[in-house]
Design a protein around this motif. Structure first.
Motif, short mmCIF file in Angstrom:
data_model
loop_
_atom_site.label_atom_id
_atom_site.label_comp_id
_atom_site.label_asym_id
_atom_site.label_seq_id
_atom_site.Cartn_x
_atom_site.Cartn_y
_atom_site.Cartn_z
N ASP A 172 -47.53 -65.96 49.84
CA ASP A 172 -48.23 -65.57 48.90
C ASP A 172 -48.12 -64.65 47.69
OD1 ASP A 172 -50.01 -67.52 49.83
OD2 ASP A 172 -51.56 -66.17 50.73
N THR A 173 -47.20 -63.49 48.33
CA THR A 173 -46.73 -62.55 47.60
C THR A 173 -45.67 -62.96 46.79
OG1 THR A 173 -47.27 -60.91 49.44
CG2 THR A 173 -45.30 -60.32 47.74
N LYS A 174 -44.79 -64.09 47.26
CA LYS A 174 -43.76 -64.46 46.68
C LYS A 174 -44.03 -65.41 45.34
CE LYS A 174 -39.64 -67.51 47.48
NZ LYS A 174 -38.60 -68.03 48.56
N ALA A 175 -45.33 -66.11 45.67
CA ALA A 175 -45.72 -66.99 44.54
C ALA A 175 -46.38 -65.85 43.57
CB ALA A 175 -46.98 -67.72 45.11
N ALA A 176 -47.09 -64.82 43.82
CA ALA A 176 -47.58 -64.08 42.84
C ALA A 176 -46.20 -63.26 41.91
CB ALA A 176 -48.28 -62.77 43.52
N TYR A 177 -45.26 -63.07 42.56
CA TYR A 177 -44.05 -62.52 42.13
C TYR A 177 -43.41 -63.46 41.03
CZ TYR A 177 -43.33 -58.09 44.56
OH TYR A 177 -43.45 -56.60 44.90
N LEU A 178 -43.37 -64.83 41.24
CA LEU A 178 -42.93 -65.93 40.50
C LEU A 178 -43.93 -65.87 39.33
CD1 LEU A 178 -41.51 -68.33 43.24
CD2 LEU A 178 -40.16 -66.77 41.59
N ARG A 179 -45.31 -65.93 39.51
CA ARG A 179 -45.97 -65.89 38.42
C ARG A 179 -45.62 -64.74 37.29
NH1 ARG A 179 -49.67 -67.76 42.32
NH2 ARG A 179 -50.41 -65.78 42.78
N ILE A 180 -45.47 -63.60 38.01
CA ILE A 180 -45.20 -62.45 37.08
C ILE A 180 -44.11 -62.49 36.34
CG2 ILE A 180 -44.69 -60.02 37.15
CD1 ILE A 180 -46.52 -59.80 39.70
N ILE A 181 -42.97 -63.08 36.90
CA ILE A 181 -41.70 -63.23 36.22
C ILE A 181 -41.85 -64.25 35.21
CG2 ILE A 181 -39.45 -64.31 36.70
CD1 ILE A 181 -39.38 -63.11 39.41
N ASP A 182 -42.64 -65.46 35.31
CA ASP A 182 -42.90 -66.43 34.36
C ASP A 182 -43.60 -65.76 33.15
OD1 ASP A 182 -42.59 -69.33 33.55
OD2 ASP A 182 -44.95 -68.94 33.46
N LYS A 183 -44.73 -64.80 33.32
CA LYS A 183 -45.34 -64.16 32.19
C LYS A 183 -44.19 -63.41 31.56
CE LYS A 183 -48.85 -62.20 34.60
NZ LYS A 183 -49.97 -61.37 34.92
N LEU A 184 -43.28 -62.56 32.22
CA LEU A 184 -42.39 -61.71 31.69
C LEU A 184 -41.43 -62.72 30.77
CD1 LEU A 184 -41.81 -59.16 34.28
CD2 LEU A 184 -42.98 -58.75 32.05
N LYS A 185 -41.21 -63.92 31.09
CA LYS A 185 -39.93 -64.91 30.62
C LYS A 185 -40.84 -65.28 29.33
CE LYS A 185 -37.92 -69.23 31.07
NZ LYS A 185 -37.72 -70.68 31.93
#
Length: 229
Positions: A172-185
């Motif tokens: 779940d933490t990994k999925a949240a980090y990937l969502r954050i990365i996508d927002k920054l992209k």
């Protein structure tokens, strides 16, 4: 070959990687059973976190200077902090210890500039994302820095200290980090600096189409170059 003094257990999880990366770098150069000349001072991570929680950087600086001075007296010719956050006091520590500190942000900035990247996303502890000791090095190299919003910064900080710093890596933490990365992209980031040395253990290149810069690996490679110069 110069002797490097490592200041570790910020946390132990990433200190293992530093020890492996630096020794592997020396062995890649010389082969056989060659390895790096290393001295290690490893803190009790609980003592670091206690002072981070109270924002007591004076105490952290005192700990680091004591460790660095001990390494110097034992023969170290340069100091490597096995993590990003403690570089907040690197300038003061270098002056008090009297040895060069191989700076993680300078190493990262050089690697990113070599790729011609102009805008990056920076992930790390709250201190790495909100203070200027890391971003200033990037901006000096002509690289613009994006960081997550406050809620995401708080989430990243807490999971780094309470999960990954203990060697806990949750899906779940990994999925949240990937969502954050996508927002920054979407905001214009061309790549991501994994600016806490535990994050590369959670987020792998196969997880995202964004280029990832692993600061532990980059920093270790520069430390190897210093040792062999």
């Amino acid at each position: 070959m110069k002797t490097l003094g490592l200041i570790g257990d910020t946390s132990w999880v990433s200190t293992i990687d530093y020890y492996r990366f630096i020794n592997q770098g020396i062995n890649d150069k010389f082969g056989g059973v060659n390895a790096a000349r290393l001295l290690l001072h490893s803190f009790n991570y609980a003592d670091i976190v206690k002072n981070l929680d109270t924002n007591n950087w004076e105490a952290i600086l005192k700990m680091i200077v004591g460790a660095g001075t001990g390494l110097k007296n034992s023969g170290a010719e340069a100091i490597v902090f096995c993590g990003n956050t403690t570089h907040l006091v690197a300038a003061e520590a270098q002056q008090q210890i009297g040895l060069p500190i191989i700076h993680i942000a300078e190493a990262a900035a050089a690697a990113i500039k070599k790729q011609g990247i102009k805008t990056i996303a920076l992930l790390g502890t709250r201190f790495t994302m909100e203070h200027h000791f890391f971003s200033d090095k990037l901006q000096t190299a002509g690289i613009a820095v994006l960081t997550p919003d406050k809620a995401d910064r708080d989430f990243i900080h807490e999971t780094l200290l309470r999960e990954m710093g203990k060697g806990i890596f949750k899906p779940d933490t990994k999925a949240a980090y990937l969502r954050i990365i996508d927002k920054l992209k979407q905001q214009g980031a061309e790549c991501v600096i994994l600016g806490c040395t535990e994050i590369p253990l959670l987020i792998q290149p196969a997880d995202t189409d964004m280029m990832l810069f692993d600061t532990a690996a980059i920093h270790s490679a520069v430390a190897v170059e210093f040792a062999l110069a």
